[in-house]
Design a protein around this motif. Structure first.
Motif, PDB file in Angstrom:
ATOM      1  N   ASP A   1     -11.980   5.310  -0.672  1.00  0.00           N
ATOM      2  CA  ASP A   1     -11.934   5.693   0.746  1.00  0.00           C
ATOM      3  C   ASP A   1     -11.689   7.193   0.892  1.00  0.00           C
ATOM      4  O   ASP A   1     -10.824   7.765   0.217  1.00  0.00           O
ATOM      5  CB  ASP A   1     -10.769   4.980   1.452  1.00  0.00           C
ATOM      6  CG  ASP A   1     -11.027   3.501   1.648  1.00  0.00           C
ATOM      7  OD1 ASP A   1     -12.193   3.079   1.567  1.00  0.00           O
ATOM      8  OD2 ASP A   1     -10.043   2.775   1.878  1.00  0.00           O
TER       9      ASP A   1
ATOM     10  N   LYS B   1     -10.518   9.179   4.080  1.00  0.00           N
ATOM     11  CA  LYS B   1     -10.065   8.718   5.388  1.00  0.00           C
ATOM     12  C   LYS B   1     -10.156   9.769   6.482  1.00  0.00           C
ATOM     13  O   LYS B   1     -10.317   9.458   7.644  1.00  0.00           O
ATOM     14  CB  LYS B   1      -8.646   8.192   5.261  1.00  0.00           C
ATOM     15  CG  LYS B   1      -8.653   6.956   4.367  1.00  0.00           C
ATOM     16  CD  LYS B   1      -7.290   6.491   3.993  1.00  0.00           C
ATOM     17  CE  LYS B   1      -7.367   5.285   3.079  1.00  0.00           C
ATOM     18  NZ  LYS B   1      -8.008   4.116   3.709  1.00  0.00           N
TER      19      LYS B   1
ATOM     20  N   VAL C   1      -0.182  -4.903   4.257  1.00  0.00           N
ATOM     21  CA  VAL C   1       0.394  -3.583   4.002  1.00  0.00           C
ATOM     22  C   VAL C   1       1.877  -3.541   4.378  1.00  0.00           C
ATOM     23  O   VAL C   1       2.717  -3.042   3.628  1.00  0.00           O
ATOM     24  CB  VAL C   1      -0.411  -2.518   4.792  1.00  0.00           C
ATOM     25  CG1 VAL C   1       0.303  -1.171   4.796  1.00  0.00           C
ATOM     26  CG2 VAL C   1      -1.813  -2.393   4.204  1.00  0.00           C
TER      27      VAL C   1
ATOM     28  N   CYS D   1       0.850  -1.187   0.000  1.00  0.00           N
ATOM     29  CA  CYS D   1       0.000   0.000   0.000  1.00  0.00           C
ATOM     30  C   CYS D   1       0.887   1.240   0.000  1.00  0.00           C
ATOM     31  O   CYS D   1       2.049   1.189   0.428  1.00  0.00           O
ATOM     32  CB  CYS D   1      -0.923   0.012   1.218  1.00  0.00           C
ATOM     33  SG  CYS D   1      -2.227   1.267   1.101  1.00  0.00           S
TER      34      CYS D   1
ATOM     35  N   TYR E   1      -5.431   2.709  11.450  1.00  0.00           N
ATOM     36  CA  TYR E   1      -6.581   1.847  11.739  1.00  0.00           C
ATOM     37  C   TYR E   1      -6.708   0.687  10.760  1.00  0.00           C
ATOM     38  O   TYR E   1      -7.659  -0.094  10.847  1.00  0.00           O
ATOM     39  CB  TYR E   1      -7.879   2.667  11.701  1.00  0.00           C
ATOM     40  CG  TYR E   1      -8.200   3.210  10.332  1.00  0.00           C
ATOM     41  CD1 TYR E   1      -8.930   2.453   9.426  1.00  0.00           C
ATOM     42  CD2 TYR E   1      -7.743   4.461   9.931  1.00  0.00           C
ATOM     43  CE1 TYR E   1      -9.212   2.928   8.165  1.00  0.00           C
ATOM     44  CE2 TYR E   1      -8.016   4.942   8.678  1.00  0.00           C
ATOM     45  CZ  TYR E   1      -8.752   4.174   7.797  1.00  0.00           C
ATOM     46  OH  TYR E   1      -9.002   4.645   6.539  1.00  0.00           O
ATOM     47  N   CYS E   2      -5.769   0.563   9.802  1.00  0.00           N
ATOM     48  CA  CYS E   2      -5.865  -0.463   8.751  1.00  0.00           C
ATOM     49  C   CYS E   2      -6.126  -1.845   9.368  1.00  0.00           C
ATOM     50  O   CYS E   2      -5.454  -2.244  10.324  1.00  0.00           O
ATOM     51  CB  CYS E   2      -4.572  -0.485   7.952  1.00  0.00           C
ATOM     52  SG  CYS E   2      -4.601  -1.708   6.634  1.00  0.00           S
TER      53      CYS E   2
ATOM     54  N   GLY F   1      -7.380  -4.651  -1.145  1.00  0.00           N
ATOM     55  CA  GLY F   1      -5.981  -4.763  -0.785  1.00  0.00           C
ATOM     56  C   GLY F   1      -5.796  -4.675   0.721  1.00  0.00           C
ATOM     57  O   GLY F   1      -6.707  -5.026   1.471  1.00  0.00           O
ATOM     58  N   GLY F   2      -4.603  -4.068   1.027  1.00  0.00           N
ATOM     59  CA  GLY F   2      -3.618  -3.334   0.229  1.00  0.00           C
ATOM     60  C   GLY F   2      -4.263  -2.316  -0.710  1.00  0.00           C
ATOM     61  O   GLY F   2      -5.424  -1.969  -0.574  1.00  0.00           O
TER      62      GLY F   2
ATOM     63  N   LEU G   1      -0.076   3.846   1.716  1.00  0.00           N
ATOM     64  CA  LEU G   1      -0.363   4.480   3.002  1.00  0.00           C
ATOM     65  C   LEU G   1      -0.106   3.440   4.093  1.00  0.00           C
ATOM     66  O   LEU G   1       0.002   2.232   3.816  1.00  0.00           O
ATOM     67  CB  LEU G   1      -1.830   4.931   3.079  1.00  0.00           C
ATOM     68  CG  LEU G   1      -2.261   6.119   2.214  1.00  0.00           C
ATOM     69  CD1 LEU G   1      -3.752   6.373   2.376  1.00  0.00           C
ATOM     70  CD2 LEU G   1      -1.469   7.385   2.541  1.00  0.00           C
ATOM     71  N   THR G   2      -0.063   3.902   5.318  1.00  0.00           N
ATOM     72  CA  THR G   2      -0.019   2.992   6.481  1.00  0.00           C
ATOM     73  C   THR G   2      -1.023   3.533   7.503  1.00  0.00           C
ATOM     74  O   THR G   2      -0.647   3.976   8.586  1.00  0.00           O
ATOM     75  CB  THR G   2       1.395   2.921   7.101  1.00  0.00           C
ATOM     76  OG1 THR G   2       1.922   4.259   7.213  1.00  0.00           O
ATOM     77  CG2 THR G   2       2.344   2.072   6.286  1.00  0.00           C
ATOM     78  N   CYS G   3      -2.272   3.495   7.132  1.00  0.00           N
ATOM     79  CA  CYS G   3      -3.314   4.058   8.003  1.00  0.00           C
ATOM     80  C   CYS G   3      -3.265   3.372   9.371  1.00  0.00           C
ATOM     81  O   CYS G   3      -3.260   2.136   9.442  1.00  0.00           O
ATOM     82  CB  CYS G   3      -4.695   3.834   7.403  1.00  0.00           C
ATOM     83  SG  CYS G   3      -4.856   4.454   5.720  1.00  0.00           S
TER      84      CYS G   3
ATOM     85  N   ASN H   1      -7.775   3.584  -2.394  1.00  0.00           N
ATOM     86  CA  ASN H   1      -7.645   4.797  -1.586  1.00  0.00           C
ATOM     87  C   ASN H   1      -7.611   6.054  -2.462  1.00  0.00           C
ATOM     88  O   ASN H   1      -7.516   7.170  -1.944  1.00  0.00           O
ATOM     89  CB  ASN H   1      -6.421   4.726  -0.664  1.00  0.00           C
ATOM     90  CG  ASN H   1      -5.102   4.603  -1.413  1.00  0.00           C
ATOM     91  OD1 ASN H   1      -4.984   5.001  -2.566  1.00  0.00           O
ATOM     92  ND2 ASN H   1      -4.094   4.063  -0.739  1.00  0.00           N
TER      93      ASN H   1
HETATM   94  S1  SF4 Z   1      -6.598   1.113   5.195  1.00  0.00           S
HETATM   95 FE1  SF4 Z   1      -6.390   0.803   2.989  1.00  0.00          FE
HETATM   96  S2  SF4 Z   1      -5.186   2.587   2.308  1.00  0.00           S
HETATM   97 FE2  SF4 Z   1      -4.919   2.446   4.521  1.00  0.00          FE
HETATM   98  S3  SF4 Z   1      -3.055   1.224   4.830  1.00  0.00           S
HETATM   99 FE3  SF4 Z   1      -4.793  -0.196   4.880  1.00  0.00          FE
HETATM  100  S4  SF4 Z   1      -4.989  -0.938   2.791  1.00  0.00           S
HETATM  101 FE4  SF4 Z   1      -3.738   0.927   2.719  1.00  0.00          FE
END
Ligand code: SF4
Length: 233
Positions: free
Chosen positions: A122, A124, A40, A27, A33-34, A72-73, A29-31, A100
């Protein structure tokens, strides 16, 4: 196309249809809350699922699934995505893509080729807060471009927001609402802390149901329809 996971059927992710679920790894991003941190942070820990095997499996199920959800990812990072979606469409399957929205050039090409039947993007947090979703600065301009692409697309779409306390508060709903003003559908979903990428969130409290209903009421001023998913329904 590096496929990291496959689930035969899912009723949840393709509105009104029975679909198979495909996961890609990695990914941009590294959200915090993922809920797929393994995919990821360390996608290499999962073996690649050969696309030809997957397509053969889907062919066997073609009598009773309507489509495939690609998630995903972040699937738009996969160089083989376009070809893979072409193969799915060639089999007569509907395609839902989860993204995303940070790679609009990829989305534009897939939409131009009519390879997506349902696009979920998304949102976010407020666009100006996107750098809080990664370990380096994130430019949210590509997201805004993807929002415009979705709004102008022929296919069905939704914008969706996981309502994570601190990342999604009333002011963020307003900022996201401005970004999607006039859109058809915005889905607000409850945050599930247990498997979050940031372990410090595991014991955190999600927003109260009433708070999500208040967010939904605020969001309704910007779009045609707002839906709640998760325990706030
Ligand atoms: S929530 Fe979605 S965009 Fe964010 S890190 Fe996880 S896979 Fe990636």
């Amino acid at each position: 196309m590096r496929i990291k996971g496959f689930q035969g059927t899912s009723l949840l992710d393709f509105p009104g249809r029975l679909a198979a679920l495909v996961f890609t790894g990695g990914c941009n991003l590294t959200c915090p809350y993922c809920h797929n941190p393994g995919l990821v942070l360390d996608p290499g820990q999962y073996p690649d699922y050969p696309p030809e095997d997957l397509l053969a499996d889907l062919r066997r199920r073609s009598g009773f699934i309507d489509g495939v959800v690609v998630s995903g990812g972040e699937p738009t990072l996969e160089p083989g995505l376009e070809e893979f979606l072409c193969r799915l469409k060639g089999m007569g399957l509907q395609v839902k893509l989860d993204s995303n929205g940070l790679l609009p050039a990829v989305l534009r090409r897939l939409l131009d080729r009519k390879l997506i039947d349902y696009l979920a993007i998304d949102l976010k947090t407020a666009p100006e807060r996107y750098s809080e979703l990664h370990n380096r600065a994130v430019d949210s301009a590509p997201l805004l471009e993807s929002i415009e692409l979705a709004r102008a697309a022929d296919c069905a779409y939704e914008f969706r927001t996981t309502c994570v306390p601190g990342l999604v508060e009333a002011d963020d709903i307003k900022a996201m609402g401005e970004a999607v003003r006039g859109a058809r559908l915005w889905v607000l979903q409850q945050f599930v802390p247990q498997h979050a990428l940031d372990a410090t969130l595991h014991d955190s409290e999600p927003h109260a149901s009433q708070t999500l209903h208040d967010f939904a009421a605020g969001a309704a001023g910007y779009v045609t329809e707002v839906k709640l998913r998760g325990d706030a329904r």
